[in-house]
Scaffold this motif. Structure first.
Motif, PDB file in Angstrom:
ATOM      1  N   ARG A   5     -11.292  -9.262  -0.272  1.00 52.17           N
ATOM      2  CA  ARG A   5     -11.314  -7.804  -0.164  1.00 52.17           C
ATOM      3  C   ARG A   5     -10.042  -7.285   0.499  1.00 52.17           C
ATOM      4  O   ARG A   5     -10.070  -6.579   1.523  1.00 52.17           O
ATOM      5  N   THR A   6      -8.939  -7.638  -0.098  1.00 54.74           N
ATOM      6  CA  THR A   6      -7.643  -7.133   0.361  1.00 54.74           C
ATOM      7  C   THR A   6      -6.821  -6.721  -0.847  1.00 54.74           C
ATOM      8  O   THR A   6      -7.031  -7.198  -1.964  1.00 54.74           O
ATOM      9  N   ILE A   7      -5.889  -5.821  -0.608  1.00 60.53           N
ATOM     10  CA  ILE A   7      -4.884  -5.492  -1.615  1.00 60.53           C
ATOM     11  C   ILE A   7      -3.525  -5.928  -1.082  1.00 60.53           C
ATOM     12  O   ILE A   7      -3.277  -5.884   0.126  1.00 60.53           O
ATOM     13  N   ASN A   8      -2.664  -6.358  -1.958  1.00 65.32           N
ATOM     14  CA  ASN A   8      -1.312  -6.757  -1.592  1.00 65.32           C
ATOM     15  C   ASN A   8      -0.339  -5.674  -2.019  1.00 65.32           C
ATOM     16  O   ASN A   8      -0.376  -5.211  -3.171  1.00 65.32           O
ATOM     17  N   LEU A   9       0.533  -5.275  -1.122  1.00 61.38           N
ATOM     18  CA  LEU A   9       1.541  -4.257  -1.397  1.00 61.38           C
ATOM     19  C   LEU A   9       2.917  -4.908  -1.486  1.00 61.38           C
ATOM     20  O   LEU A   9       3.247  -5.802  -0.701  1.00 61.38           O
ATOM     21  N   ALA A  10       3.711  -4.436  -2.428  1.00 56.67           N
ATOM     22  CA  ALA A  10       5.059  -4.962  -2.611  1.00 56.67           C
ATOM     23  C   ALA A  10       5.967  -4.480  -1.486  1.00 56.67           C
ATOM     24  O   ALA A  10       5.689  -3.462  -0.832  1.00 56.67           O
ATOM     25  N   PRO A  11       7.067  -5.188  -1.225  1.00 59.19           N
ATOM     26  CA  PRO A  11       8.023  -4.721  -0.209  1.00 59.19           C
ATOM     27  C   PRO A  11       8.602  -3.351  -0.583  1.00 59.19           C
ATOM     28  O   PRO A  11       8.705  -3.002  -1.760  1.00 59.19           O
ATOM     29  N   VAL A  12       9.000  -2.604   0.417  1.00 61.49           N
ATOM     30  CA  VAL A  12       9.616  -1.290   0.215  1.00 61.49           C
ATOM     31  C   VAL A  12      11.077  -1.370   0.658  1.00 61.49           C
ATOM     32  O   VAL A  12      11.372  -1.830   1.770  1.00 61.49           O
ATOM     33  N   TYR A  13      11.983  -0.922  -0.215  1.00 62.26           N
ATOM     34  CA  TYR A  13      13.424  -0.950   0.077  1.00 62.26           C
ATOM     35  C   TYR A  13      13.965   0.476   0.079  1.00 62.26           C
ATOM     36  O   TYR A  13      13.436   1.375  -0.596  1.00 62.26           O
ATOM     37  N   ASP A  14      15.053   0.686   0.822  1.00 72.63           N
ATOM     38  CA  ASP A  14      15.685   1.997   0.801  1.00 72.63           C
ATOM     39  C   ASP A  14      16.660   2.090  -0.359  1.00 72.63           C
ATOM     40  O   ASP A  14      16.772   1.163  -1.182  1.00 72.63           O
ATOM     41  N   ASP A  15      17.377   3.212  -0.462  1.00 71.25           N
ATOM     42  CA  ASP A  15      18.277   3.440  -1.594  1.00 71.25           C
ATOM     43  C   ASP A  15      19.434   2.453  -1.636  1.00 71.25           C
ATOM     44  O   ASP A  15      20.045   2.245  -2.693  1.00 71.25           O
ATOM     45  N   TRP A  23      -6.023  15.692   8.452  1.00 70.97           N
ATOM     46  CA  TRP A  23      -7.348  15.434   7.885  1.00 70.97           C
ATOM     47  C   TRP A  23      -7.959  14.102   8.295  1.00 70.97           C
ATOM     48  O   TRP A  23      -8.991  13.702   7.763  1.00 70.97           O
ATOM     49  N   GLY A  24      -7.361  13.376   9.210  1.00 68.21           N
ATOM     50  CA  GLY A  24      -8.033  12.227   9.782  1.00 68.21           C
ATOM     51  C   GLY A  24      -8.012  10.962   8.963  1.00 68.21           C
ATOM     52  O   GLY A  24      -8.922  10.144   9.069  1.00 68.21           O
ATOM     53  N   TYR A  25      -6.977  10.774   8.150  1.00 64.97           N
ATOM     54  CA  TYR A  25      -6.812   9.491   7.459  1.00 64.97           C
ATOM     55  C   TYR A  25      -5.428   8.945   7.782  1.00 64.97           C
ATOM     56  O   TYR A  25      -4.634   9.595   8.454  1.00 64.97           O
ATOM     57  N   ARG A  26      -5.142   7.729   7.335  1.00 68.27           N
ATOM     58  CA  ARG A  26      -3.829   7.128   7.563  1.00 68.27           C
ATOM     59  C   ARG A  26      -3.102   6.978   6.234  1.00 68.27           C
ATOM     60  O   ARG A  26      -3.722   6.810   5.188  1.00 68.27           O
ATOM     61  N   PHE A  27      -1.782   7.037   6.299  1.00 70.76           N
ATOM     62  CA  PHE A  27      -0.955   6.891   5.098  1.00 70.76           C
ATOM     63  C   PHE A  27      -0.011   5.714   5.245  1.00 70.76           C
ATOM     64  O   PHE A  27       0.609   5.537   6.299  1.00 70.76           O
ATOM     65  N   PHE A  28       0.077   4.901   4.195  1.00 71.67           N
ATOM     66  CA  PHE A  28       1.036   3.809   4.143  1.00 71.67           C
ATOM     67  C   PHE A  28       1.813   3.903   2.843  1.00 71.67           C
ATOM     68  O   PHE A  28       1.228   4.035   1.761  1.00 71.67           O
ATOM     69  N   GLN A  29       3.139   3.860   2.950  1.00 77.15           N
ATOM     70  CA  GLN A  29       3.975   3.854   1.760  1.00 77.15           C
ATOM     71  C   GLN A  29       4.001   2.443   1.175  1.00 77.15           C
ATOM     72  O   GLN A  29       4.210   1.455   1.889  1.00 77.15           O
ATOM     73  N   GLY A  30       3.796   2.350  -0.121  1.00 83.19           N
ATOM     74  CA  GLY A  30       3.820   1.037  -0.758  1.00 83.19           C
ATOM     75  C   GLY A  30       3.348   1.111  -2.194  1.00 83.19           C
ATOM     76  O   GLY A  30       2.797   2.120  -2.649  1.00 83.19           O
ATOM     77  N   THR A  31       3.573   0.025  -2.913  1.00 85.73           N
ATOM     78  CA  THR A  31       3.178  -0.091  -4.310  1.00 85.73           C
ATOM     79  C   THR A  31       2.190  -1.238  -4.456  1.00 85.73           C
ATOM     80  O   THR A  31       2.452  -2.351  -3.994  1.00 85.73           O
ATOM     81  N   LEU A  32       1.058  -0.964  -5.090  1.00 84.27           N
ATOM     82  CA  LEU A  32       0.038  -1.986  -5.288  1.00 84.27           C
ATOM     83  C   LEU A  32       0.577  -3.113  -6.159  1.00 84.27           C
ATOM     84  O   LEU A  32       1.128  -2.879  -7.224  1.00 84.27           O
ATOM     85  N   GLU A  33       0.383  -4.342  -5.690  1.00 84.14           N
ATOM     86  CA  GLU A  33       0.890  -5.511  -6.405  1.00 84.14           C
ATOM     87  C   GLU A  33      -0.244  -6.400  -6.910  1.00 84.14           C
ATOM     88  O   GLU A  33      -0.161  -6.954  -8.015  1.00 84.14           O
ATOM     89  N   ALA A  34      -1.297  -6.539  -6.132  1.00 84.87           N
ATOM     90  CA  ALA A  34      -2.411  -7.393  -6.531  1.00 84.87           C
ATOM     91  C   ALA A  34      -3.640  -7.047  -5.709  1.00 84.87           C
ATOM     92  O   ALA A  34      -3.556  -6.408  -4.651  1.00 84.87           O
ATOM     93  N   ILE A  35      -4.810  -7.471  -6.210  1.00 77.06           N
ATOM     94  CA  ILE A  35      -6.075  -7.302  -5.508  1.00 77.06           C
ATOM     95  C   ILE A  35      -6.710  -8.676  -5.344  1.00 77.06           C
ATOM     96  O   ILE A  35      -6.844  -9.433  -6.315  1.00 77.06           O
ATOM     97  N   ASP A  36      -7.100  -9.002  -4.123  1.00 70.78           N
ATOM     98  CA  ASP A  36      -7.855 -10.221  -3.854  1.00 70.78           C
ATOM     99  C   ASP A  36      -9.293  -9.790  -3.609  1.00 70.78           C
ATOM    100  O   ASP A  36      -9.661  -9.390  -2.498  1.00 70.78           O
TER     101      ASP A  36
END
Length: 453
Positions: free
Chosen positions: A107-117, A90-103
């Motif tokens: 006009r940016t959002i900060n995403l928390a680090p992603v860790y494996d199991d 459908w022509g969009y991009r996906f990023f895995q992450g959790t929203l941490e803050a908004i500046d």
């Protein structure tokens, strides 16, 4: 923090700058968020716009189906939607992450680090710029601060939680089956207590009996519905308060005919290991305890610098824009909108998220064209409750006929099933949506009735 997802940066040193794409970021791949990015991607494509979906998970499962996943009646592996494949289509991009803050200034959002199991870092914390930001992160269960709930009860907010419940349920069913094989006269049961007489609690209670009736065909020869003991607890005067009293009474009668013990006017004040304590001092023992007594916004929403209510929901205007920033929208369960002249906000339902997604889509398009934005008008289509294969009850067209159009039985079941079909069309479009419906019909015939692993 550097913007790692900038699609076109200004060049310096005498070279001309490339035109920056309009970046629209949607946080949350639930029903509303996924439908929104699908429509935005189909509308704009990738040439001049960059549509980004952010979600902590890699796939989507329709939240109203989680009770079936929990009972084993639905194999989520067959019904889930992988974001990476969907975004390519459908022509969009996906990023895995959790929203941490908004500046908001940058006009940016900060995403928390992603860790494996294993705790290894997969993706470092980073920021993503936006021209328009949409928050569609859904809701979480509201434990109302009741002691012990977080430690001893299971929520049904996500697929991992539903999978956890199913695993525990099957283990207890196996325990009882083995005990009955060694001591046929033993009075062994699997005890399940469900707190909350809304749609989730009622539908889960009925689905458990559907699953229990099928287990005998999958190796648990001496296990059946009689070995299941389900108690449904509701603090209010009756279950299903969103339905007319007659329909709620019909649903209660159906549940009690299955074997569910329905206890209204019963407030839980504490959860202990395998036990719930009520305000009347009653102690209800259970092997599994599910908390489905209401929803709220996730705690982090109140820390984003946006106006929220006491349930951590972001308060939005009639355009679905936040009170604090015209470039930030919110929709679905994480948003709170009270129509003019009304005393209560729009209820957190799938149909509301679907309608809000449509308004946000229209308003982003209008904003890009410099046109006035539309006001959101909630159209209450009514409520439908599925009691598994046993029955379906509900009322249709709630704000058009006052909820007076009651439906039960096969007609109600057909309409309930149609809601999921409309969801498939909303996130996949008509062609693939229709094919998935056909595949779903075939799967009902060829795949096992229960998921046991």
């Amino acid at each position: 923090m550097p913007d790692t997802h900038e699609t076109a940066r200004s060049e310096t040193g005498g070279r001309s700058s490339a035109k920056r794409k309009t970046q629209i970021v949607v946080v949350g791949g639930g029903a509303g968020g996924l439908e929104l990015v699908r429509k935005l991607g189909a509308k704009f494509g990738r040439k001049h716009h960059d549509i980004i979906l952010v979600d902590r998970n890699l796939s989507h499962i329709w939240k109203p189906l989680l009770h079936e996943v929990a009972a084993g009646s639905l194999d989520a592996n067959l019904d889930e939607v992988g974001y990476r494949g969907h975004c390519y289509r459908w022509g969009y991009r996906f990023f895995q992450g959790t929203l941490e803050a908004i500046d908001r200034e940058a006009r940016t959002i900060n995403l928390a680090p992603v860790y494996d199991d294993d705790g290894e870092l997969l993706i470092a914390g980073h920021s993503i710029r936006y021209d328009y930001l949409v928050l569609a992160v859904g809701s979480v269960s509201n434990d109302f601060g009741v002691p012990g709930v977080k430690e001893h009860c299971i929520y049904l907010d996500s697929r991992p939680q539903a999978d956890k419940f199913r695993t525990k349920l099957l283990n207890h069913c196996l325990r009882v089956s083995r005990a009955m094989m060694t001591a046929p006269d033993a009075d062994e049961q699997v005890k399940v207590a469900i707190v909350g007489g809304g749609a989730t609690g009622v539908e889960l209670a009925a689905e458990l009996y559907n699953a229990a009736g099928a287990l005998r065909h999958y190796g648990l020869e001496v296990f059946d519905e009689s070995r299941l003991n389900v108690t449904l607890l509701e603090a209010g005067p009756r279950i299903l308060p969103a339905l007319p009293e007659k329909l709620a009474a019909a649903a209660r009668g159906e549940l009690e005919a299955l074997g569910v013990m329905v206890k209204a006017n019963t407030q839980v004040i504490e959860a202990r290991s395998r036990m719930l304590v009520t305000s009347a001092g009653e102690q209800i023992e259970a092997d599994l305890m599910v908390w489905a007594a209401g929803v709220k916004g996730a705690d982090f929403l109140s820390d984003l610098g946006l106006t929220t209510n006491r349930r951590n929901q972001i308060i939005v205007r009639e355009t679905m824009q936040t009170l604090d920033d015209d470039r930030i929208f919110a929709l679905g369960d994480c948003a709170s909108y009270t129509p003019a002249g009304e005393d209560t906000p729009v209820p957190p339902r799938a149909q509301a998220a679907h309608q809000m997604a449509g308004t946000v889509f229209d308003n982003i398009v209008r904003s890009l064209k410099g046109k006035p934005l539309k006001s959101f008008t909630y159209q209450d289509k009514g409520s439908l409750i599925s009691l598994s294969r046993f029955s379906t009850v509900g009322s249709l067209m709630g704000n058009l006929v006052g909820g007076a159009l009651a439906v039960e039985g096969r007609m109600a079941r057909f309409i309930y099933t149609s809601l999921y079909r409309l969801h498939l069309i909303g996130i996949h479009g008509w062609i693939k949506g229709l094919f998935l419906m056909l595949i779903g019909r075939v799967n009902r015939i060829v795949r096992p009735r229960l998921k046991l692993h």
